[in-house]
Motif scaffolding. Structure first.
Motif, PDB file in Angstrom:
ATOM      1  N   PRO A  80      -5.583  -5.725   2.877  1.00 29.61           N
ATOM      2  CA  PRO A  80      -5.431  -4.279   3.086  1.00 29.61           C
ATOM      3  C   PRO A  80      -6.753  -3.589   3.444  1.00 29.61           C
ATOM      4  N   TRP A  81      -7.840  -4.025   2.830  1.00 33.70           N
ATOM      5  CA  TRP A  81      -9.161  -3.461   3.145  1.00 33.70           C
ATOM      6  C   TRP A  81      -9.503  -3.733   4.603  1.00 33.70           C
ATOM      7  N   ILE A 139       5.228  -1.734  11.758  1.00 34.02           N
ATOM      8  CA  ILE A 139       4.466  -2.959  12.025  1.00 34.02           C
ATOM      9  C   ILE A 139       3.924  -3.527  10.723  1.00 34.02           C
ATOM     10  N   LEU A 140       3.310  -2.661   9.920  1.00 30.58           N
ATOM     11  CA  LEU A 140       2.716  -3.141   8.670  1.00 30.58           C
ATOM     12  C   LEU A 140       3.772  -3.632   7.682  1.00 30.58           C
ATOM     13  N   LYS A 141       4.908  -2.977   7.645  1.00 27.88           N
ATOM     14  CA  LYS A 141       5.962  -3.346   6.695  1.00 27.88           C
ATOM     15  C   LYS A 141       6.712  -4.607   7.127  1.00 27.88           C
ATOM     16  N   HIS A 163       3.979  -7.545   9.017  1.00 32.66           N
ATOM     17  CA  HIS A 163       2.877  -8.036   8.196  1.00 32.66           C
ATOM     18  C   HIS A 163       3.206  -8.094   6.704  1.00 32.66           C
ATOM     19  N   ASP A 164       4.404  -7.713   6.336  1.00 28.40           N
ATOM     20  CA  ASP A 164       4.898  -7.841   4.959  1.00 28.40           C
ATOM     21  C   ASP A 164       4.056  -7.132   3.892  1.00 28.40           C
ATOM     22  N   ARG A 187       3.321   0.525  -1.176  1.00 32.67           N
ATOM     23  CA  ARG A 187       2.109   1.025  -1.838  1.00 32.67           C
ATOM     24  C   ARG A 187       0.875   0.640  -1.003  1.00 32.67           C
ATOM     25  N   GLU A 188       0.823  -0.612  -0.548  1.00 31.28           N
ATOM     26  CA  GLU A 188      -0.321  -1.062   0.249  1.00 31.28           C
ATOM     27  C   GLU A 188      -0.400  -0.301   1.574  1.00 31.28           C
ATOM     28  N   ILE A 189       0.738  -0.092   2.210  1.00 33.23           N
ATOM     29  CA  ILE A 189       0.756   0.640   3.483  1.00 33.23           C
ATOM     30  C   ILE A 189       0.307   2.078   3.263  1.00 33.23           C
TER      31      ILE A 189
END
Length: 174
Positions: free
Chosen positions: A68-69, A127-129, A132-133, A137-139
């Motif tokens: 995520p960083w 795309i992130l969900k 990239h799974d 919360r991370e998104i």
């Protein structure tokens, strides 16, 4: 990400950085291509992202996941490159066709085109969900959004994708 590798990078170990680069390059390029819609811009964003990681790895909080960083840095670079390039390149020339460059199968092309037709507001979270799974919360953290705002964008993005692809609303009767 192995915390030992990060520690070695902080101490200046170039081979450790090469390992990190090799592990994340392909994934980063796919993400950058989806975000920028342009092969050259994606390469610029990925290259600059890895440079920023190398220069700023000492700021990385080892108690948190690395991806995520890194992807927060990558997305910011994608946006920066797109802003810079849209001032230079006429709009009609901006849109390289990722699907043609990557020779995606026809079934992927419809989904790809539908995804690319979406506004960044909806496209990036999707795309992130789904590609990239990342967790919601991370998104939300990556995009610096409230989780409820993110959920709303994911819902609207899915609805827009369904409309573009000609799907039926969930729960409708034929």
């Amino acid at each position: 990400m192995d915390q030992d590798t990060i520690g070695r990078i902080v101490q200046g170990d170039r081979e450790a950085f090469r390992t990190l680069y090799d592990e994340h390059f392909e994934y980063a390029m796919r993400t950058a291509m989806l975000v920028t819609k342009n092969g050259e811009w994606a390469k610029d964003a990925v290259q600059e992202s890895f440079l920023r990681v190398y220069r700023n790895i000492w700021q990385y909080d080892r108690d948190k996941p690395f991806k995520p960083w890194f992807y927060c840095i990558l997305l910011r670079e994608c946006y920066r490159v797109m802003e810079r390039e849209k001032k230079i390149v006429p709009f009609g020339e901006q849109l390289d066709r990722f699907a043609v460059e990557q020779k995606l199968p026809d079934t992927s092309l419809d989904v790809y085109e539908a995804l690319q037709a979406l506004n960044d507001l909806y496209r990036i979270p999707l795309i992130l969900k789904y590609l990239h799974d990342y967790s919601e919360r991370e998104i939300a953290d990556i995009l610096e959004l409230n989780v409820n705002t993110l959920k709303s964008r994911l819902l609207k993005g899915r609805e827009k994708m369904r409309d573009i692809l000609g799907g039926e609303p969930h729960g409708s009767k034929a």
